[in-house]
Design a protein around this motif. Structure first.
Motif, PDB file in Angstrom:
ATOM      1  N   ASN A  62      95.189 -33.112   0.760  1.00 42.93           N
ATOM      2  CA  ASN A  62      94.274 -33.133   1.899  1.00 42.93           C
ATOM      3  C   ASN A  62      93.726 -34.539   2.062  1.00 42.93           C
ATOM      4  O   ASN A  62      93.092 -35.082   1.164  1.00 42.93           O
ATOM      5  N   ILE A  63      93.965 -35.113   3.220  1.00 39.57           N
ATOM      6  CA  ILE A  63      93.415 -36.431   3.521  1.00 39.57           C
ATOM      7  C   ILE A  63      92.089 -36.222   4.235  1.00 39.57           C
ATOM      8  O   ILE A  63      92.044 -35.660   5.326  1.00 39.57           O
ATOM      9  N   LYS A  64      91.027 -36.637   3.607  1.00 38.61           N
ATOM     10  CA  LYS A  64      89.685 -36.406   4.141  1.00 38.61           C
ATOM     11  C   LYS A  64      89.285 -37.445   5.173  1.00 38.61           C
ATOM     12  O   LYS A  64      88.724 -37.126   6.206  1.00 38.61           O
ATOM     13  N   ASN A  65      89.564 -38.727   4.886  1.00 37.47           N
ATOM     14  CA  ASN A  65      89.110 -39.778   5.771  1.00 37.47           C
ATOM     15  C   ASN A  65      90.023 -40.981   5.624  1.00 37.47           C
ATOM     16  O   ASN A  65      90.418 -41.331   4.521  1.00 37.47           O
ATOM     17  N   VAL A  66      90.344 -41.616   6.744  1.00 40.17           N
ATOM     18  CA  VAL A  66      91.129 -42.848   6.743  1.00 40.17           C
ATOM     19  C   VAL A  66      90.443 -43.821   7.683  1.00 40.17           C
ATOM     20  O   VAL A  66      90.139 -43.487   8.827  1.00 40.17           O
ATOM     21  N   ASP A  67      90.194 -45.013   7.175  1.00 37.00           N
ATOM     22  CA  ASP A  67      89.579 -46.043   8.000  1.00 37.00           C
ATOM     23  C   ASP A  67      90.537 -46.442   9.110  1.00 37.00           C
ATOM     24  O   ASP A  67      91.728 -46.597   8.893  1.00 37.00           O
ATOM     25  N   ARG A  68      90.031 -46.603  10.321  1.00 40.94           N
ATOM     26  CA  ARG A  68      90.888 -46.895  11.469  1.00 40.94           C
ATOM     27  C   ARG A  68      91.642 -48.203  11.300  1.00 40.94           C
ATOM     28  O   ARG A  68      92.751 -48.360  11.780  1.00 40.94           O
TER      29      ARG A  68
END
Length: 83
Positions: A62-68
């Motif tokens: 599960n990928i929770k957050n990725v910086d743009r």
């Protein structure tokens, strides 16, 4: 007259500090980190073989957050699952 002398002294101190900073950086180059790097064997098509050992069940990813900006200059990596 005192203002002129004060300004000259302050500018001289700044010039000396900048010169010392330049000399210091040329003697000891800056290092981002001291990590050791290794080469990774890449297949002819640009893919990399990855083997995950000792896993008896499916893996939940599960990928929770990725910086743009994390992938601004990066090409996507194609992923295929081999069974």
């Amino acid at each position: 007259m005192k203002t002129d002398l004060y300004t000259k002294i302050v500018l001289t101190i700044i010039a000396v500090a900048l010169t010392l900073n330049l000399v210091k950086s040329s003697i000891t180059p800056a290092m981002a980190d001291t990590k050791k790097y290794v080469t990774v064997p890449v297949n002819a098509d640009g893919s990399i073989n990855v083997n995950i050992n000792k896993v008896n069940e499916s893996m939940d990813v599960n990928i929770k957050n990725v910086d743009r900006s994390a992938f601004y200059y990066v090409m996507p990596i194609p992923v295929t699952l081999a069974k």
